[in-house]
Design an enzyme around this catalytic site. Structure first.
Site, mmCIF file in Angstrom:
data_model
loop_
_atom_site.group_PDB
_atom_site.id
_atom_site.type_symbol
_atom_site.label_atom_id
_atom_site.label_comp_id
_atom_site.label_asym_id
_atom_site.label_seq_id
_atom_site.Cartn_x
_atom_site.Cartn_y
_atom_site.Cartn_z
ATOM 1 N N HIS A 83 0.516 -1.272 0.184
ATOM 2 C CA HIS A 83 0.094 -0.242 0.233
ATOM 3 C C HIS A 83 0.900 1.320 0.195
ATOM 4 O O HIS A 83 0.379 2.582 0.013
ATOM 5 C CB HIS A 83 -0.993 -0.413 1.299
ATOM 6 C CG HIS A 83 -1.683 -1.363 1.367
ATOM 7 N ND1 HIS A 83 -1.718 -2.159 1.926
ATOM 8 C CD2 HIS A 83 -3.010 -1.253 1.087
ATOM 9 C CE1 HIS A 83 -2.796 -2.814 1.691
ATOM 10 N NE2 HIS A 83 -3.495 -2.328 1.015
ATOM 11 N N ASP B 13 35.419 -26.788 18.620
ATOM 12 C CA ASP B 13 35.341 -28.384 18.577
ATOM 13 C C ASP B 13 37.606 -29.190 17.530
ATOM 14 O O ASP B 13 37.178 -28.853 16.534
ATOM 15 C CB ASP B 13 34.978 -29.062 17.620
ATOM 16 C CG ASP B 13 34.710 -30.473 17.881
ATOM 17 O OD1 ASP B 13 35.954 -31.032 17.575
ATOM 18 O OD2 ASP B 13 33.701 -31.124 17.329
ATOM 19 N N HIS C 64 38.423 -31.860 15.861
ATOM 20 C CA HIS C 64 38.392 -33.130 15.064
ATOM 21 C C HIS C 64 39.128 -32.212 13.693
ATOM 22 O O HIS C 64 38.830 -32.503 12.899
ATOM 23 C CB HIS C 64 36.975 -32.115 14.885
ATOM 24 C CG HIS C 64 36.370 -30.875 13.756
ATOM 25 N ND1 HIS C 64 36.617 -29.705 14.887
ATOM 26 C CD2 HIS C 64 36.122 -30.470 12.409
ATOM 27 C CE1 HIS C 64 36.921 -28.807 13.283
ATOM 28 N NE2 HIS C 64 36.056 -29.264 12.536
ATOM 29 N N HIS D 297 39.378 -32.383 8.763
ATOM 30 C CA HIS D 297 40.062 -31.752 8.158
ATOM 31 C C HIS D 297 41.140 -31.871 7.406
ATOM 32 O O HIS D 297 42.138 -31.818 6.727
ATOM 33 C CB HIS D 297 40.632 -30.906 8.113
ATOM 34 C CG HIS D 297 38.799 -29.535 8.605
ATOM 35 N ND1 HIS D 297 37.613 -29.433 7.990
ATOM 36 C CD2 HIS D 297 38.395 -29.285 9.793
ATOM 37 C CE1 HIS D 297 37.277 -29.036 8.366
ATOM 38 N NE2 HIS D 297 37.106 -28.618 9.486
ATOM 39 N N ASP E 87 33.122 -30.208 6.588
ATOM 40 C CA ASP E 87 31.959 -29.803 7.544
ATOM 41 C C ASP E 87 30.994 -30.283 8.245
ATOM 42 O O ASP E 87 29.865 -30.914 8.508
ATOM 43 C CB ASP E 87 31.956 -28.614 8.085
ATOM 44 C CG ASP E 87 33.632 -27.885 8.466
ATOM 45 O OD1 ASP E 87 33.979 -28.882 9.889
ATOM 46 O OD2 ASP E 87 34.311 -26.947 8.771
#
Lengths: 456, 182
Positions: A134, A236, A239, A244, A384
């Site tokens: 509007h 983390d 990991h 990786h 990941d």
């Protein structure tokens, strides 16, 4: 009521006994006790229900995202009056704009009339935001500035322009990082960050010019619960060498070792950073020698500004999350937010930053280096997403959900440290920050008011 | 490299059907090398000075004066041959978890147009690419993009990819990663 099936033979006595804690409750009503039972941050047990249950998710939106300070923009993204960007606080769409008062404002991207979105661009420069429906228009600070054929509302008893602006957030900043909060009862951003501000300054204030963001960002959708990536970045380090491995092998032909006695996890109010004192390891994976040279050349200056200890964190092997959903990597120089889109979907926004006073040529090095490593096409990050999605999807199984997840690495590793602030744990390969993140999550999820949320 | 003002005849000048056919086959073969994960052979189709660019795409208003894509903004790929080689090296590792079991790639290339340039042995090639990735049990991701390549005939007579601009259609990548070359 008779049993629908004949009773089967008793289970043999030699079946392996369930050594895990008592099975998690099923999807019963979500009262405070039920939420509390989902997280044991003392012993490190997490109920898988928190990654799956729509009721838990709905409460998270209310009690974390709608109450916490959520990162929305860095100063350098909207430098001029009229500059804006659109983003999210939880699932709420927001506009972040620099208004004529030169201040940064954040408000809900939804018209006060029918609720239509009033801005569809993700970034740009505007004089106002006008609804397509509007034609109601809003100033850069979110106030209602124009109503089509406003005479129609003449003498209308409920029409009050001053009360029909877009729903505004509180906006406060630290080191040029602007955060929005929709809870008037929330503590200040400074108190919310608490002792973690001291750590954020490792990146935001290692140089007198502070940082700036590289133009643009990359956005991607992961079919995972938002907490898996947030907890991954909060601490983390465990990991890193496994997940990786392929990228590390491809770039360096070997896997780095993290030194237990030369690395830490620190946390405050659920915000956490795991880091080594190696100064350079994250930055080195960008494969841009000029970045490493820049850091080496400025090592002494960083130490003068931050002290020796914090200066070792500027580019070191590390990752961090500001509760709930702002994560970053020192050295790689990437900030990112994990924006919830339902219990099993997350939208990742990724940015690159660098010191404003760094040589211009470094901007290009960081931009390309982050792209190669930590973006959806990055050779580190692409492994990941695979983990986060499958950690989420597996919880669709009702039997799967009966076993809690173990998050107990590094129990008892807390130390008193003469320099480091907050809660300090030795060895960055640890889950102390996971436990602190979920402690904070439980604090917020069970607290009706901010006054009930303890400082951690 | 705008088409403005060029008639069909001018576009065709210096571009005969044999050349178009050869370039089409070059692109189809490239697609199959990617589908079959023959990445070393794929790298061998690149010119030494290749620029392989997939910029981030933003939704901005038409009135916005900012460039739709920019070399200074974040990108998925903004690669030279060294970067491409690093990516391939990662994909070849036995610990590239996202590639094991293998992603089942599908590259479909179409709408190929070849334009002459000022340089006799270089052509601008437009194409569309449809990439489907299937993984594990039921994962399926679709990527579509418009490509603008510069294809060059090198001194040995072989065609090489010298530039590639990939304009992705998505502003928000609807996938957990981009483990594909387009």
């Amino acid at each position: 009521m008779s049993a629908p099936f004949a009773k089967g033979p008793a289970a043999p006595a030699d079946l392996p006994r369930d050594e895990a804690p008592a099975p998690a409750p099923g999807p019963g009503p979500l009262d405070e006790a039920a939420v509390r039972a989902m997280v044991d941050s003392e012993q490190g047990w997490i109920d898988r229900r928190i990654f799956w249950d729509p009721q838990v998710y709905a409460l998270e939106m209310e009690r974390t995202f709608a109450r916490c300070w959520i990162f929305v923009a860095h100063d350098s993204q909207i430098p001029e009056v009229g500059d804006f960007l659109t983003t999210y606080v939880g699932e709420d769409a927001v506009i972040v704009a620099r208004a004529r008062d030169r201040q940064v404002h954040a408000f809900i991207n939804s018209c006060s009339h029918r609720g239509n979105r009033v801005c569809f661009a993700e970034a740009g420069s505007a004089r106002r935001f006008t609804c397509n429906f509007h034609g109601w228009s809003y100033a850069l600070d979110g106030s209602l500035s124009g109503v089509t054929a406003e005479e129609l509302y003449k003498d209308n008893p409920t029409f009050d322009r001053s009360k029909l602006g877009l729903h505004k957030a509180r906006v406060e900043s630290h080191g040029g990082m602007h955060f929005a909060c929709f809870d008037p009862e929330a503590p200040s951003l400074a108190d919310y960050l608490g002792e973690f501000r001291w750590y954020l300054d490792v990146l935001l204030d290692n140089d007198e010019g502070g940082i700036e963001f590289v133009d643009g960002n990359i956005k991607s959708r992961l079919k995972c619960n938002w907490k898996f990536p947030a907890e991954d970045f909060v601490g983390d380090a465990y990991h890193a060498t496994w997940t990786h491995s392929s990228a590390l092998q491809a770039l360096f032909g070997n896997i780095p070792t993290m030194k237990a006695d030369r690395s830490f996890q620190v946390n405050a109010n659920g915000h956490g950073w795991d880091f080594g004192l190696d100064f350079i390891s994250n930055a080195a994976t960008l494969c841009e020698p000029e970045i490493v040279e820049y850091l080496r050349e400025n090592e002494v200056r960083f130490a003068e500004r931050l002290g020796k200890m914090r200066s070792r964190m500027v580019g070191s092997l590390s990752s961090a999350t500001v509760f709930p959903n702002l994560s970053f990597l020192a050295g790689h120089n990437t900030f990112r937010t994990w924006n919830p889109k339902g219990p099993a979907e997350t939208e990742l926004h990724t940015w690159v930053f660098l010191n404003r006073n760094a040589p211009d040529s470094l901007k290009e090095k960081y931009r390309r280096g982050v792209m190669l490593t930590f973006s959806p096409a990055g050779i580190f990050e692409m492994d990941d997403g695979e983990n986060f999605e499958h950690c989420t999807a597996s919880n669709a199984g009702v039997v799967t959900r009966r076993r809690k997840l173990h998050t107990g690495l590094g129990l008892g590793s807390e130390v008193e440290h003469p320099e480091l602030k907050g809660n300090v744990h030795r060895n960055q390969v640890n889950e102390a920050n996971h436990r602190a993140f979920y402690q904070r999550w439980t604090d917020l999820m069970t607290a009706p008011n901010w006054a009930d949320v303890p400082v951690r | 490299m705008s088409d403005a003002g060029k008639s069909g005849a001018a576009l065709a000048a210096g571009v005969d059907r044999d050349l178009v056919f050869e370039i089409e086959q070059f692109l189809y073969r490239e697609a199959r090398l990617l589908d079959e994960e023959r990445y070393d052979e794929w790298l061998a189709t690149m010119a030494p000075d290749v620029h392989y660019w997939m910029p981030g795409i933003q939704a901005r208003y038409r009135a916005d004066k900012a460039d739709l894509i920019s070399r200074t903004r974040m990108a998925y790929f903004d690669d030279d041959l060294d970067y491409l080689t690093k990516r391939v090296e990662r994909a070849k590792q036995t610990t590239a978890w996202a590639e094991d079991p293998p992603t089942r790639h599908f590259h479909m290339v179409s709408n190929i147009e070849v334009e002459a340039t000022e340089i006799p042995d270089e052509w601008v090639v437009h194409s569309l690419v449809l990439n489907l990735r299937h993984r594990n049990e039921a994962e399926e991701q679709t990527l579509t993009a418009r490509r603008q390549d510069l294809v060059r005939r090198d001194e040995t007579g072989a065609l090489k990819l010298a530039r590639r601009l990939i304009r992705l259609q998505q502003t928000v990548l609807q996938a957990k990663n981009m483990n594909a070359f387009l």
